[in-house]
Design a protein around this motif. Structure first.
Motif, mmCIF file in Angstrom:
data_model
loop_
_atom_site.group_PDB
_atom_site.id
_atom_site.type_symbol
_atom_site.label_atom_id
_atom_site.label_comp_id
_atom_site.label_asym_id
_atom_site.label_seq_id
_atom_site.Cartn_x
_atom_site.Cartn_y
_atom_site.Cartn_z
ATOM 1 N N UNK A 40 0.851 -1.176 0.000
ATOM 2 C CA UNK A 40 0.000 0.000 0.000
ATOM 3 C C UNK A 40 0.894 1.236 0.000
ATOM 4 N N UNK A 41 0.809 2.067 -1.023
ATOM 5 C CA UNK A 41 1.623 3.289 -1.047
ATOM 6 C C UNK A 41 1.171 4.257 0.044
ATOM 7 N N UNK A 42 2.142 4.753 0.814
ATOM 8 C CA UNK A 42 1.838 5.696 1.893
ATOM 9 C C UNK A 42 2.356 7.098 1.609
ATOM 10 N N UNK A 43 3.497 7.184 0.927
ATOM 11 C CA UNK A 43 4.150 8.483 0.770
ATOM 12 C C UNK A 43 4.934 8.506 -0.526
ATOM 13 N N UNK A 44 4.770 9.561 -1.274
ATOM 14 C CA UNK A 44 5.570 9.766 -2.478
ATOM 15 C C UNK A 44 6.370 11.040 -2.290
ATOM 16 N N UNK A 45 7.688 10.929 -2.441
ATOM 17 C CA UNK A 45 8.554 12.092 -2.270
ATOM 18 C C UNK A 45 9.353 12.339 -3.542
ATOM 19 N N UNK A 46 9.219 13.531 -4.113
ATOM 20 C CA UNK A 46 10.006 13.854 -5.302
ATOM 21 C C UNK A 46 11.487 13.981 -4.952
ATOM 22 N N UNK A 47 12.332 13.613 -5.892
ATOM 23 C CA UNK A 47 13.768 13.789 -5.711
ATOM 24 C C UNK A 47 14.176 15.145 -6.260
ATOM 25 N N UNK A 48 15.200 15.708 -5.624
ATOM 26 C CA UNK A 48 15.671 17.044 -5.973
ATOM 27 C C UNK A 48 17.178 17.035 -6.169
ATOM 28 N N UNK A 49 17.655 17.978 -6.966
ATOM 29 C CA UNK A 49 19.084 18.243 -7.025
ATOM 30 C C UNK A 49 19.386 19.176 -5.864
ATOM 31 N N UNK A 50 20.247 18.732 -4.968
ATOM 32 C CA UNK A 50 20.574 19.496 -3.774
ATOM 33 C C UNK A 50 21.968 20.085 -3.957
ATOM 34 N N UNK A 51 22.065 21.395 -3.793
ATOM 35 C CA UNK A 51 23.321 22.110 -4.000
ATOM 36 C C UNK A 51 23.594 23.017 -2.813
ATOM 37 N N UNK A 52 24.867 23.303 -2.594
ATOM 38 C CA UNK A 52 25.220 24.299 -1.577
ATOM 39 C C UNK A 52 24.720 25.654 -2.050
ATOM 40 N N UNK A 53 24.253 26.482 -1.150
ATOM 41 C CA UNK A 53 23.738 27.799 -1.509
ATOM 42 C C UNK A 53 24.776 28.572 -2.308
ATOM 43 N N UNK A 54 26.031 28.535 -1.893
ATOM 44 C CA UNK A 54 27.084 29.270 -2.593
ATOM 45 C C UNK A 54 27.245 28.767 -4.023
ATOM 46 N N UNK A 55 27.239 27.460 -4.221
ATOM 47 C CA UNK A 55 27.401 26.890 -5.553
ATOM 48 C C UNK A 55 26.159 27.019 -6.402
ATOM 49 N N UNK A 56 25.004 27.129 -5.776
ATOM 50 C CA UNK A 56 23.739 27.189 -6.509
ATOM 51 C C UNK A 56 23.515 28.553 -7.139
ATOM 52 N N UNK A 57 24.220 29.578 -6.667
ATOM 53 C CA UNK A 57 24.022 30.922 -7.214
ATOM 54 C C UNK A 57 24.387 30.974 -8.691
ATOM 55 N N UNK A 58 25.368 30.175 -9.103
ATOM 56 C CA UNK A 58 25.779 30.164 -10.500
ATOM 57 C C UNK A 58 24.877 29.275 -11.348
ATOM 58 N N UNK A 59 24.148 28.389 -10.717
ATOM 59 C CA UNK A 59 23.295 27.448 -11.443
ATOM 60 C C UNK A 59 21.947 28.085 -11.736
ATOM 61 N N UNK A 60 21.284 27.614 -12.791
ATOM 62 C CA UNK A 60 19.941 28.134 -13.073
ATOM 63 C C UNK A 60 18.980 27.819 -11.931
#
Length: 151
Positions: free
Chosen positions: A1-21
């Motif tokens: 019985x499915x109870x929970x569905x969680x989407x996966x995310x690309x997790x980045x450091x805040x500092x490194x994410x500033x250059x990313x879209x």
């Protein structure tokens, strides 16, 4: 019985994410990021590997680590990016250091299921435990990355 569905995310450091879209990350672009991922037997890694293979995508695996906490530490230190649930970022206590962007096209998600035997009658303890788990999942906040499934 499915109870929970969680989407996966690309997790980045805040500092490194500033250059990313900003915004969602198409699966086909994951090869651009050095990834810090769980070991091959981990469910997230198996899902990521299978979807990358189906998409004909070569992933850049920079680090293979057995602990989600260690993965988050490496990402915060700037050693790469991770593919995790947003709830793992929140649970780490380091959400202010990280950015989690959903993976799309296709969206990747893991599903938490409650499995019971089709051949054996459940004991009272098993039934009570199943009900407790179901109630706990349904009580999770709906505004985060976790989405409960009807059941």
């Amino acid at each position: 019985e499915p109870l929970l569905q969680e989407p996966l995310c690309l997790v980045s450091a805040v500092a490194g994410a500033k250059a990313a879209p900003r915004g969602p990350v198409p699966l086909k672009t994951l090869g651009r990021y050095p990834l810090v991922v769980p070991e091959r037997q981990h469910v997230i890694r198996r899902l990521l590997d299978s979807q990358a293979t189906l998409a004909g995508l070569a992933l850049d695996i920079a680090w293979e680590v057995s602990s989600i906490a260690a993965i988050i530490d490496l990402v915060c230190a700037g050693y790469g990016h991770a593919v995790l649930h947003a709830s793992a970022v929140v649970a780490s206590g380091r959400a202010d250091e990280l950015v989690a962007r959903p993976i799309v096209e296709p969206a990747l998600a893991s599903v938490l299921c409650l499995a019971t035997s089709a051949h054996k009658r459940a004991t009272p303890l098993q039934r009570a435990t199943a009900q407790l788990l179901t109630d706990l999942v349904r009580s999770l906040p709906q505004g985060n990355a976790a989405q409960s499934q009807p059941g």
